[in-house]
Write a protein that holds these residues in place. Structure first.
Motif, PDB file in Angstrom:
ATOM      1  N   ARG A 416       8.894  21.991   2.598  1.00 16.52           N
ATOM      2  CA  ARG A 416       8.927  21.290   3.880  1.00 16.52           C
ATOM      3  C   ARG A 416       8.951  19.780   3.647  1.00 16.52           C
ATOM      4  NH1 ARG A 416       4.884  25.099   4.306  1.00 16.52           N
ATOM      5  NH2 ARG A 416       3.296  23.480   4.039  1.00 16.52           N
ATOM      6  N   GLU A 417       9.349  19.038   4.670  1.00 15.49           N
ATOM      7  CA  GLU A 417       9.365  17.581   4.554  1.00 15.49           C
ATOM      8  C   GLU A 417       7.955  17.040   4.351  1.00 15.49           C
ATOM      9  OE1 GLU A 417      11.205  15.798   7.907  1.00 15.49           O
ATOM     10  OE2 GLU A 417      13.246  16.336   7.299  1.00 15.49           O
ATOM     11  N   LEU A 418       7.866  15.991   3.566  1.00 15.27           N
ATOM     12  CA  LEU A 418       6.576  15.341   3.340  1.00 15.27           C
ATOM     13  C   LEU A 418       6.062  14.691   4.613  1.00 15.27           C
ATOM     14  CD1 LEU A 418       7.189  13.453  -0.043  1.00 15.27           C
ATOM     15  CD2 LEU A 418       5.811  15.505   0.301  1.00 15.27           C
ATOM     16  N   THR A 419       4.769  14.721   4.793  1.00 11.65           N
ATOM     17  CA  THR A 419       4.148  14.026   5.919  1.00 11.65           C
ATOM     18  C   THR A 419       3.041  13.079   5.481  1.00 11.65           C
ATOM     19  OG1 THR A 419       2.588  15.856   6.262  1.00 11.65           O
ATOM     20  CG2 THR A 419       4.652  15.916   7.531  1.00 11.65           C
ATOM     21  N   CYS A 420       2.604  13.167   4.207  1.00 11.74           N
ATOM     22  CA  CYS A 420       1.448  12.397   3.767  1.00 11.74           C
ATOM     23  C   CYS A 420       1.599  12.092   2.275  1.00 11.74           C
ATOM     24  CB  CYS A 420       0.170  13.195   4.030  1.00 11.74           C
ATOM     25  SG  CYS A 420      -1.367  12.298   3.757  1.00 11.74           S
ATOM     26  N   ALA A 421       1.188  10.892   1.865  1.00 14.73           N
ATOM     27  CA  ALA A 421       1.275  10.487   0.464  1.00 14.73           C
ATOM     28  C   ALA A 421       0.114   9.564   0.133  1.00 14.73           C
ATOM     29  CB  ALA A 421       2.603   9.785   0.194  1.00 14.73           C
ATOM     30  N   LEU A 422      -0.195   9.462  -1.154  1.00 14.72           N
ATOM     31  CA  LEU A 422      -1.332   8.649  -1.592  1.00 14.72           C
ATOM     32  C   LEU A 422      -0.918   7.738  -2.734  1.00 14.72           C
ATOM     33  CD1 LEU A 422      -5.006   9.628  -1.871  1.00 14.72           C
ATOM     34  CD2 LEU A 422      -3.934   8.649  -3.901  1.00 14.72           C
ATOM     35  N   GLN A 423      -1.425   6.506  -2.704  1.00 14.46           N
ATOM     36  CA  GLN A 423      -1.155   5.498  -3.715  1.00 14.46           C
ATOM     37  C   GLN A 423      -2.469   5.018  -4.331  1.00 14.46           C
ATOM     38  OE1 GLN A 423       0.773   1.992  -2.162  1.00 14.46           O
ATOM     39  NE2 GLN A 423       0.205   0.742  -3.904  1.00 14.46           N
ATOM     40  N   HIS A 424      -2.474   4.875  -5.656  1.00 20.05           N
ATOM     41  CA  HIS A 424      -3.660   4.404  -6.375  1.00 20.05           C
ATOM     42  C   HIS A 424      -3.263   3.293  -7.330  1.00 20.05           C
ATOM     43  CE1 HIS A 424      -6.002   4.563 -10.210  1.00 20.05           C
ATOM     44  NE2 HIS A 424      -7.009   4.416  -9.368  1.00 20.05           N
ATOM     45  N   ASN A 425      -3.972   2.172  -7.248  1.00 21.67           N
ATOM     46  CA  ASN A 425      -3.680   1.001  -8.066  1.00 21.67           C
ATOM     47  C   ASN A 425      -5.018   0.399  -8.499  1.00 21.67           C
ATOM     48  OD1 ASN A 425      -1.788  -2.074  -7.419  1.00 21.67           O
ATOM     49  ND2 ASN A 425      -1.953  -0.905  -9.281  1.00 21.67           N
ATOM     50  N   VAL A 426      -5.201   0.166  -9.795  1.00 18.69           N
ATOM     51  CA  VAL A 426      -6.503  -0.315 -10.271  1.00 18.69           C
ATOM     52  C   VAL A 426      -6.309  -1.449 -11.257  1.00 18.69           C
ATOM     53  CG1 VAL A 426      -6.665   1.332 -12.190  1.00 18.69           C
ATOM     54  CG2 VAL A 426      -8.752   0.409 -11.192  1.00 18.69           C
ATOM     55  N   GLY A 427      -7.212  -2.425 -11.186  1.00 21.23           N
ATOM     56  CA  GLY A 427      -7.200  -3.537 -12.125  1.00 21.23           C
ATOM     57  C   GLY A 427      -8.550  -3.673 -12.787  1.00 21.23           C
ATOM     58  N   LEU A 428      -8.542  -3.799 -14.103  1.00 22.35           N
ATOM     59  CA  LEU A 428      -9.803  -4.013 -14.811  1.00 22.35           C
ATOM     60  C   LEU A 428     -10.415  -5.328 -14.356  1.00 22.35           C
ATOM     61  CD1 LEU A 428      -8.825  -2.984 -18.466  1.00 22.35           C
ATOM     62  CD2 LEU A 428     -10.235  -1.690 -16.847  1.00 22.35           C
ATOM     63  N   GLY A 429     -11.698  -5.287 -14.206  1.00 19.38           N
ATOM     64  CA  GLY A 429     -12.367  -6.544 -13.932  1.00 19.38           C
ATOM     65  C   GLY A 429     -13.309  -6.673 -12.763  1.00 19.38           C
ATOM     66  N   GLY A 430     -13.157  -6.002 -11.618  1.00 17.12           N
ATOM     67  CA  GLY A 430     -12.353  -4.837 -11.382  1.00 17.12           C
ATOM     68  C   GLY A 430     -11.974  -4.771  -9.901  1.00 17.12           C
ATOM     69  N   ALA A 431     -10.933  -4.074  -9.607  1.00 16.93           N
ATOM     70  CA  ALA A 431     -10.498  -3.857  -8.231  1.00 16.93           C
ATOM     71  C   ALA A 431      -9.645  -2.603  -8.176  1.00 16.93           C
ATOM     72  CB  ALA A 431      -9.698  -5.051  -7.720  1.00 16.93           C
ATOM     73  N   ALA A 432     -10.043  -1.669  -7.350  1.00 17.03           N
ATOM     74  CA  ALA A 432      -9.277  -0.440  -7.142  1.00 17.03           C
ATOM     75  C   ALA A 432      -8.836  -0.383  -5.685  1.00 17.03           C
ATOM     76  CB  ALA A 432     -10.120   0.787  -7.480  1.00 17.03           C
ATOM     77  N   VAL A 433      -7.566  -0.080  -5.480  1.00 16.90           N
ATOM     78  CA  VAL A 433      -7.016   0.021  -4.129  1.00 16.90           C
ATOM     79  C   VAL A 433      -6.368   1.392  -3.974  1.00 16.90           C
ATOM     80  CG1 VAL A 433      -5.523  -1.015  -2.384  1.00 16.90           C
ATOM     81  CG2 VAL A 433      -6.520  -2.451  -4.183  1.00 16.90           C
ATOM     82  N   VAL A 434      -6.755   2.103  -2.926  1.00 15.12           N
ATOM     83  CA  VAL A 434      -6.155   3.401  -2.611  1.00 15.12           C
ATOM     84  C   VAL A 434      -5.598   3.340  -1.195  1.00 15.12           C
ATOM     85  CG1 VAL A 434      -6.555   5.873  -2.277  1.00 15.12           C
ATOM     86  CG2 VAL A 434      -7.626   4.679  -4.209  1.00 15.12           C
ATOM     87  N   THR A 435      -4.388   3.841  -1.023  1.00 13.14           N
ATOM     88  CA  THR A 435      -3.691   3.788   0.262  1.00 13.14           C
ATOM     89  C   THR A 435      -3.171   5.173   0.613  1.00 13.14           C
ATOM     90  OG1 THR A 435      -2.958   1.556  -0.343  1.00 13.14           O
ATOM     91  CG2 THR A 435      -1.902   2.579   1.565  1.00 13.14           C
ATOM     92  N   VAL A 436      -3.333   5.549   1.868  1.00 15.78           N
ATOM     93  CA  VAL A 436      -2.795   6.811   2.386  1.00 15.78           C
ATOM     94  C   VAL A 436      -1.692   6.483   3.381  1.00 15.78           C
ATOM     95  CG1 VAL A 436      -3.270   8.940   3.657  1.00 15.78           C
ATOM     96  CG2 VAL A 436      -4.990   8.009   2.078  1.00 15.78           C
ATOM     97  N   TYR A 437      -0.519   7.053   3.168  1.00 16.10           N
ATOM     98  CA  TYR A 437       0.625   6.857   4.055  1.00 16.10           C
ATOM     99  C   TYR A 437       0.907   8.150   4.817  1.00 16.10           C
ATOM    100  CZ  TYR A 437       1.572   2.889   0.925  1.00 16.10           C
ATOM    101  OH  TYR A 437       1.478   1.739   0.176  1.00 16.10           O
ATOM    102  N   LYS A 438       1.334   7.994   6.068  1.00 21.79           N
ATOM    103  CA  LYS A 438       1.711   9.150   6.870  1.00 21.79           C
ATOM    104  C   LYS A 438       3.038   8.886   7.571  1.00 21.79           C
ATOM    105  CE  LYS A 438      -2.824  11.097   8.186  1.00 21.79           C
ATOM    106  NZ  LYS A 438      -3.703  11.389   9.348  1.00 21.79           N
TER     107      LYS A 438
END
Length: 481
Positions: A416-438
């Motif tokens: 079936r067609e996608l309806t939801c996706a997830l993105q993960h991006n992390v930087g040492l030091g530190g900063a982690a960013v997580v994004t959910v797309y719909k």
């Protein structure tokens, strides 16, 4: 955070350059990179630069106000241009700021732009006459294990984290650990063969990866990402802007997004309680977790917050762009993103990976019994890692996936067609960013044909831009009052 996210925010345009070996082209300085990525994103959104009310520009290796230098050729419109530096999560940090500006009602349309012009080889410190931001992390590691001066700090941190994770789950033999990491790397290299933007587009077998040059322990060269030159751009908009410009058929909602930094205990007791914030040389080694130093805990906290805001769980996610600067990091982040359980580890996920018949897509089973495709773009391992651009390039890939534009590398939800996706991006030091797309159900309708507007499908073909393309998106002169 709820006050900052009172309005819905959508990705309405994306664009990126090919990611390339540093220095490959003499005519690929950051203004040229940014010009190409921003032009493509504006063409995709079908707007000119004067519609952008704020821009957030990410890069790590560059002088102050490089964002202004990059964007001024598209028009000197007087908008705020904020330069962002947050290590490897710089691109996502810029995206977060653009999202927050729209969500808070400060703008109707904002740009997140990232670029990097890098040096070949492993990352090194530019500033040697002042405290290194990773000094507490290094001290925490040194309290628990002997440092190898021949191994750069980034692969050391991530490899130690993966080795610790494997040992906790009964995999202590180095050859077995190497097979786990090589399996992840094989998947991402295979996926990259279908991505025209990837720096590497060669398929490597698990055995070839295992036999490539050893970096440290079970980590080999072909399980490490390259440094890269490149740029990516995203145009974000409010719901009112989407409707006013007829962008409903391509708008992808940022349904949840969170950034987290390290919390107390993530570096053991290395910072102690000293008022001057200096590292504690007497840190207790038993308090140190290599996985937390590598960003696993802050990634978990960001994932929980982003999914909670979006109203989803890991069961709802079947495509992920995950920060795999090393295959070792991808292994640890399966846990952090909620795809595992005490009974079904990240190692089990790797061992479950299977190639979809007739395609280059490799899917993994999760603890919940669902299936997920991780890094259909090839990830950082193959696509490359220009630090400021990486997070926004992940956004581009997932926007294209949710629009259904990705052709032979298109991911589906069990057909079936996608309806939801997830993105993960992390930087040492530190900063982690997580994004959910719909994909917004409310905007269901005819799909946008990219060839009708742009002349080709940018998700499956990487072209440069012409002077005519730039002229189409350059800011229009302000109307006289």
């Amino acid at each position: 955070m709820s006050a900052m996210t009172s309005r819905k925010v959508y990705v309405v345009g994306v664009g990126m350059t090919r990611f390339e070996k540093p220095g490959k082209r003499d005519d690929f300085d950051y203004p040229e990179m940014a010009r190409e990525a921003a032009t493509k994103a504006l063409l995709d959104a079908n707007v000119t630069y004067d519609r952008v009310q704020a821009a957030y520009v990410g890069y790590c290796y560059g002088d102050s106000t490089a964002g202004q230098r990059a964007l001024y050729p598209l028009g000197m419109t007087g908008i705020p241009i904020v330069n962002v530096n947050n290590n490897c999560s710089t691109g996502s940090a810029a995206l977060l700021l653009a999202r927050n500006a729209i969500a808070a009602g400060q703008a109707e349309c904002a740009m997140a732009l990232g670029f990097e012009k890098m040096a070949p080889g492993s990352l090194g410190s530019v500033w040697t006459d002042r405290e290194n931001p990773l000094a507490p992390h290094v001290m925490a590691i040194a309290s628990k294990t002997e440092m190898n001066p021949k191994v750069p700090i980034a692969p050391m941190i991530f490899c130690l984290g993966a080795m610790e994770y494997c040992a906790e789950h009964g995999v202590t033999d180095e050859a077995a650990q190497r097979r786990v990491l090589a399996t992840i790397a094989h998947k991402n290299h295979l996926h990259s063969t279908l991505n025209p933007y990837s720096q590497f587009r060669d398929e490597y077998s698990v055995e070839q990866i295992e036999k490539s040059r050893k970096v440290m322990g079970p980590l080999n060269m072909l399980a490490c990402c390259p440094t890269s030159d490149g740029s990516a751009c995203a145009i974000l908009a409010s719901e009112a802007f989407v409707h006013a410009h007829g962008l409903e058929a391509q708008a992808i909602e940022i349904a949840g997004m969170a950034m987290r930094t390290d919390v107390v205990g993530d570096l053991g007791d290395v910072l102690g309680t000293a008022a001057n914030g200096r590292a504690n040389p007497d840190a207790a080694p038993e308090s140190v977790s290599f996985q937390k130093i590598a960003g696993a805990h802050m990634s978990q906290l960001a994932a929980e917050a982003a999914m909670r805001e979006a109203g989803v769980t890991a069961r709802d996610i079947c495509v992920v762009e995950l920060h795999d600067c090393f295959a070792a990091n991808e292994l640890m982040m399966y846990d952090a993103l909620g795809f595992t359980s005490p009974q079904f580890s990240a190692i089990d996920m790797v061992r479950s990976m299977t190639r979809t018949p007739g395609t280059n897509a490799i899917v993994a089973q999760t603890a919940a019994g669902t299936h997920v495709t991780v890094n259909p773009s090839g990830g950082l391992l193959s696509k490359g890692h220009p630090l400021g651009a990486t997070g926004i390039a992940q956004c581009a890939e997932l926007s294209w996936q949710l629009r259904g534009w990705c052709g032979p590398r298109q991911v589906t939800d069990n057909g079936r067609e996608l309806t939801c996706a997830l993105q993960h991006n992390v930087g040492l030091g530190g900063a982690a960013v997580v994004t959910v797309y719909k994909k917004p159900a409310a905007f269901a309708g005819n799909k946008v044909d990219p060839t009708a507007r742009i002349g080709y499908n940018p998700a499956v073909e990487a072209r440069s831009v012409s002077d005519e393309d730039v002229a189409r998106v350059r800011a229009r002169p302000a109307a006289k009052l």
